[in-house]
Design an enzyme around this catalytic site. Structure first.
Site, PDB file in Angstrom:
ATOM      1  N   ARG A 171      32.178  33.755  37.840  1.00  0.00           N
ATOM      2  CA  ARG A 171      33.012  33.078  38.975  1.00  0.00           C
ATOM      3  C   ARG A 171      32.862  31.830  39.532  1.00  0.00           C
ATOM      4  NH1 ARG A 171      36.459  37.150  41.927  1.00  0.00           N
ATOM      5  NH2 ARG A 171      36.744  38.814  40.254  1.00  0.00           N
ATOM      6  N   ARG A 194      36.417  30.687  45.228  1.00  0.00           N
ATOM      7  CA  ARG A 194      36.663  30.416  46.353  1.00  0.00           C
ATOM      8  C   ARG A 194      35.300  29.663  47.286  1.00  0.00           C
ATOM      9  NH1 ARG A 194      38.588  36.358  47.548  1.00  0.00           N
ATOM     10  NH2 ARG A 194      37.140  36.240  45.771  1.00  0.00           N
ATOM     11  N   ARG A 219      44.359  26.461  45.308  1.00  0.00           N
ATOM     12  CA  ARG A 219      45.019  27.674  45.286  1.00  0.00           C
ATOM     13  C   ARG A 219      46.049  27.826  46.243  1.00  0.00           C
ATOM     14  NH1 ARG A 219      46.937  31.931  45.514  1.00  0.00           N
ATOM     15  NH2 ARG A 219      45.989  34.051  45.808  1.00  0.00           N
ATOM     16  N   ASP A 231      42.227  36.051  34.900  1.00  0.00           N
ATOM     17  CA  ASP A 231      41.857  37.252  35.388  1.00  0.00           C
ATOM     18  C   ASP A 231      41.923  38.396  34.380  1.00  0.00           C
ATOM     19  OD1 ASP A 231      40.943  38.361  38.157  1.00  0.00           O
ATOM     20  OD2 ASP A 231      41.902  39.991  37.391  1.00  0.00           O
ATOM     21  N   TYR A 250      41.642  50.066  37.168  1.00  0.00           N
ATOM     22  CA  TYR A 250      42.453  49.559  38.153  1.00  0.00           C
ATOM     23  C   TYR A 250      44.186  50.104  38.035  1.00  0.00           C
ATOM     24  CZ  TYR A 250      39.153  46.213  39.466  1.00  0.00           C
ATOM     25  OH  TYR A 250      37.767  45.580  39.904  1.00  0.00           O
TER      26      TYR A 250
HETATM   27  O1  CP3 Z   1      35.363  31.536  37.139  1.00  0.00           O
HETATM   28  C1  CP3 Z   1      35.584  32.405  36.518  1.00  0.00           C
HETATM   29  O2  CP3 Z   1      34.703  33.566  36.315  1.00  0.00           O
HETATM   30  C2  CP3 Z   1      36.971  32.837  35.808  1.00  0.00           C
HETATM   31  C3  CP3 Z   1      37.791  33.474  36.370  1.00  0.00           C
HETATM   32  C4  CP3 Z   1      37.600  34.859  36.639  1.00  0.00           C
HETATM   33  C5  CP3 Z   1      38.453  35.530  37.771  1.00  0.00           C
HETATM   34  N1  CP3 Z   1      38.395  36.708  37.849  1.00  0.00           N
HETATM   35  C6  CP3 Z   1      39.122  34.770  38.865  1.00  0.00           C
HETATM   36  C7  CP3 Z   1      39.379  35.244  40.012  1.00  0.00           C
HETATM   37  C8  CP3 Z   1      37.333  36.037  35.846  1.00  0.00           C
HETATM   38  C9  CP3 Z   1      36.478  35.742  34.650  1.00  0.00           C
HETATM   39  C10 CP3 Z   1      37.496  37.032  36.469  1.00  0.00           C
HETATM   40  C11 CP3 Z   1      37.122  38.571  35.986  1.00  0.00           C
HETATM   41  C12 CP3 Z   1      37.592  39.787  36.938  1.00  0.00           C
HETATM   42  N2  CP3 Z   1      38.583  39.986  37.798  1.00  0.00           N
HETATM   43  C13 CP3 Z   1      36.668  40.692  36.875  1.00  0.00           C
HETATM   44  C14 CP3 Z   1      35.473  41.109  36.055  1.00  0.00           C
HETATM   45  C15 CP3 Z   1      34.326  40.467  36.584  1.00  0.00           C
HETATM   46  C16 CP3 Z   1      33.701  40.957  37.682  1.00  0.00           C
HETATM   47  O3  CP3 Z   1      33.947  40.242  38.816  1.00  0.00           O
HETATM   48  O4  CP3 Z   1      33.545  42.057  38.099  1.00  0.00           O
HETATM   49  C17 CP3 Z   1      37.190  41.896  37.588  1.00  0.00           C
HETATM   50  C18 CP3 Z   1      36.722  43.221  38.049  1.00  0.00           C
HETATM   51  C19 CP3 Z   1      38.506  41.296  38.263  1.00  0.00           C
HETATM   52  C20 CP3 Z   1      39.645  41.874  39.020  1.00  0.00           C
HETATM   53  C21 CP3 Z   1      39.783  41.075  40.210  1.00  0.00           C
HETATM   54  N3  CP3 Z   1      40.187  39.884  40.400  1.00  0.00           N
HETATM   55  C22 CP3 Z   1      39.507  41.584  41.507  1.00  0.00           C
HETATM   56  C23 CP3 Z   1      38.570  42.943  41.793  1.00  0.00           C
HETATM   57  C24 CP3 Z   1      39.750  40.476  42.305  1.00  0.00           C
HETATM   58  C25 CP3 Z   1      39.670  40.463  44.031  1.00  0.00           C
HETATM   59  C26 CP3 Z   1      38.376  40.711  44.531  1.00  0.00           C
HETATM   60  C27 CP3 Z   1      37.989  39.116  44.652  1.00  0.00           C
HETATM   61  O5  CP3 Z   1      36.789  38.621  43.903  1.00  0.00           O
HETATM   62  O6  CP3 Z   1      38.674  38.334  45.064  1.00  0.00           O
HETATM   63  C28 CP3 Z   1      40.403  39.326  41.634  1.00  0.00           C
HETATM   64  C29 CP3 Z   1      40.806  38.056  42.077  1.00  0.00           C
HETATM   65  C30 CP3 Z   1      40.182  36.762  41.656  1.00  0.00           C
HETATM   66  N4  CP3 Z   1      39.949  36.684  40.324  1.00  0.00           N
HETATM   67  C31 CP3 Z   1      39.789  35.824  42.347  1.00  0.00           C
HETATM   68  C32 CP3 Z   1      39.394  34.561  41.271  1.00  0.00           C
HETATM   69  C33 CP3 Z   1      38.878  33.355  41.629  1.00  0.00           C
HETATM   70  C34 CP3 Z   1      40.058  35.373  43.764  1.00  0.00           C
HETATM   71  C35 CP3 Z   1      41.374  35.250  44.085  1.00  0.00           C
HETATM   72  C36 CP3 Z   1      42.010  34.311  44.829  1.00  0.00           C
HETATM   73  O7  CP3 Z   1      41.469  33.170  44.753  1.00  0.00           O
HETATM   74  O8  CP3 Z   1      43.030  34.342  45.708  1.00  0.00           O
END
Ligand code: CP3
Length: 343
Positions: free
Chosen positions: A24, A28, A37, A74, A149
């Site tokens: 990640r 944010r 964003r 994602d 999910y």
């Molecule tokens: O920088 C990176 O790692 C690349 C981008 C990336 C994101 N999600 C961006 C993201 C990657 C590799 C993921 C993987 C992801 N997404 C996983 C597996 C890794 C982990 O963290 O366990 C999972 C389970 C998800 C599903 C997901 N996406 C959730 C549960 C959420 C909401 C919770 C949260 O952390 O916000 C997201 C949203 C998400 N994915 C955001 C980002 C930057 C935040 C959303 C936003 O900016 O509005």
């Protein structure tokens, strides 16, 4: 090709200091990410707009010169591509209509690659823009984690809806996992063809299963992806992250066939060192140490380096950096791992 350290580690090389990137790393905790964003209509639009996804991927590379860039996207683009109504509620997380009777048969498998075409454009643009030395990682979710999910329609703490689904409708789950594994293999192959140097399979919810269910729903589907990807692209480099797998990390690399395993922060370092004898490992600083500050970073990094830095190792966090992570302390972490005498 220029030396890409993370690829070298995945081939079994030990590098000192170890290469570093952070799960990640685009997100944010970075003010420039929050700014970017704001101009996206929705999170999925963000992921599907190559100019924005490229910019988000590049931000942490410019700031910290990480040894890997990870595609900004994602794991839940896959259910979206399969026709489910995925959306992200700001401040809460992903939502979609939970799977109902017959929905698995209605998934639009023929549309996956066309739907995800913007992602491949992002990957190829990134490979052209990144420094030669920077490894570009593509990724997908593991079938079990993506299924959780799709079944619950949202994230839950213990995946009770998916575990119940697994016990009550095992054939339906098996069908779903096969569809996800096959679509994910195609997806990863296309990312590799677009220019990804390696791909990572995120199984963030593998830690909620008993032994038998873990073998069936985490090991087997990941193995299916690895076999399909390698059949099409021999030598493809693959990382897997079975978060929370605990004892089941033992043998995971061999059973799934991946090149490197990513360890979460609960894995004891003595166990991590044992796993490393079998192959390269990545991890595993608690992300909250980057929230707590410098002294907790130093303490955590020292212990990890003592245990793992002499073998094939990529430094990473044990899960994603949280939105309250401190960007200056992230800089401190990177410099400290690189031995750059951070002050
Ligand atoms: O920088 C990176 O790692 C690349 C981008 C990336 C994101 N999600 C961006 C993201 C990657 C590799 C993921 C993987 C992801 N997404 C996983 C597996 C890794 C982990 O963290 O366990 C999972 C389970 C998800 C599903 C997901 N996406 C959730 C549960 C959420 C909401 C919770 C949260 O952390 O916000 C997201 C949203 C998400 N994915 C955001 C980002 C930057 C935040 C959303 C936003 O900016 O509005």
């Amino acid at each position: 090709m220029a030396e890409r350290k993370i690829i070298d580690v995945m081939e079994g090389k030990s590098i000192s200091p170890p290469p570093i990137w952070v799960m990640r790393q685009a997100g944010r905790y970075l003010p420039e990410y929050r700014e970017l964003r704001k101009s996206a209509k929705s999170f999925l639009d963000f992921c599907y707009t190559p100019s924005m996804a490229v910019e988000a991927t590049m931000q942490p590379i410019r700031r910290y010169d990480f040894d890997a860039a990870i595609l900004f996207s994602d794991i839940l683009v896959m259910p979206d591509a399969l026709g489910r109504d995925v959306h992200f509620v700001t401040g809460e997380g992903p939502r979609m209509t939970p799977l109902a009777e017959g929905d698995v048969d209605r998934l639009t498998t023929e549309n996956v690659l066309p739907h995800l075409a913007p992602v491949f454009e992002t990957v190829s643009t990134l490979r052209n823009n990144l420094p030669e030395k920077t490894t570009l990682l593509g990724f997908c979710g593991a079938p079990w984690t993506v299924a959780t999910y799709m079944i619950a329609g949202r994230g839950t703490n213990d995946q009770a809806p998916s575990r119940l689904f697994m016990y009550k409708q095992p054939q339906e789950l098996a069908k779903l996992l096969d569809i996800l594994a096959d679509a994910s293999a195609e997806y990863l192959i296309a990312q590799l063809d677009a220019g990804a140097d390696a791909v990572k399979i995120f199984d963030s919810w593998s830690g909620v299963l008993d032994e038998f269910s873990f073998e069936m729903n985490c090991i087997a589907p990941v193995r299916r992806i690895v076999d399909k990807v390698r059949a099409a692209r021999p030598g493809a480099k693959i990382i897997a992250f079975p978060k929370g797998a605990g004892h089941f990390y033992r043998g995971y690399r061999e059973k799934t066939g991946v090149d490197m395993i990513a360890l979460d922060w609960t894995i004891p370092l003595s166990f991590a060192a044992e796993l490393q004898k079998e192959g390269p490992v990545q991890g595993n600083l608690d992300p909250l140490r980057v929230v707590a500050g410098k002294s907790s970073i130093v303490e955590g990094v020292d212990r990890i380096m003592d245990a793992l830095a002499s073998g094939p190792f990529v430094f990473n966090l044990g899960h994603g950096i949280t939105p309250d992570g401190n960007p200056d302390d992230m800089d401190y972490l990177v410099r400290y791992v690189r031995g750059e005498n951070a002050s």
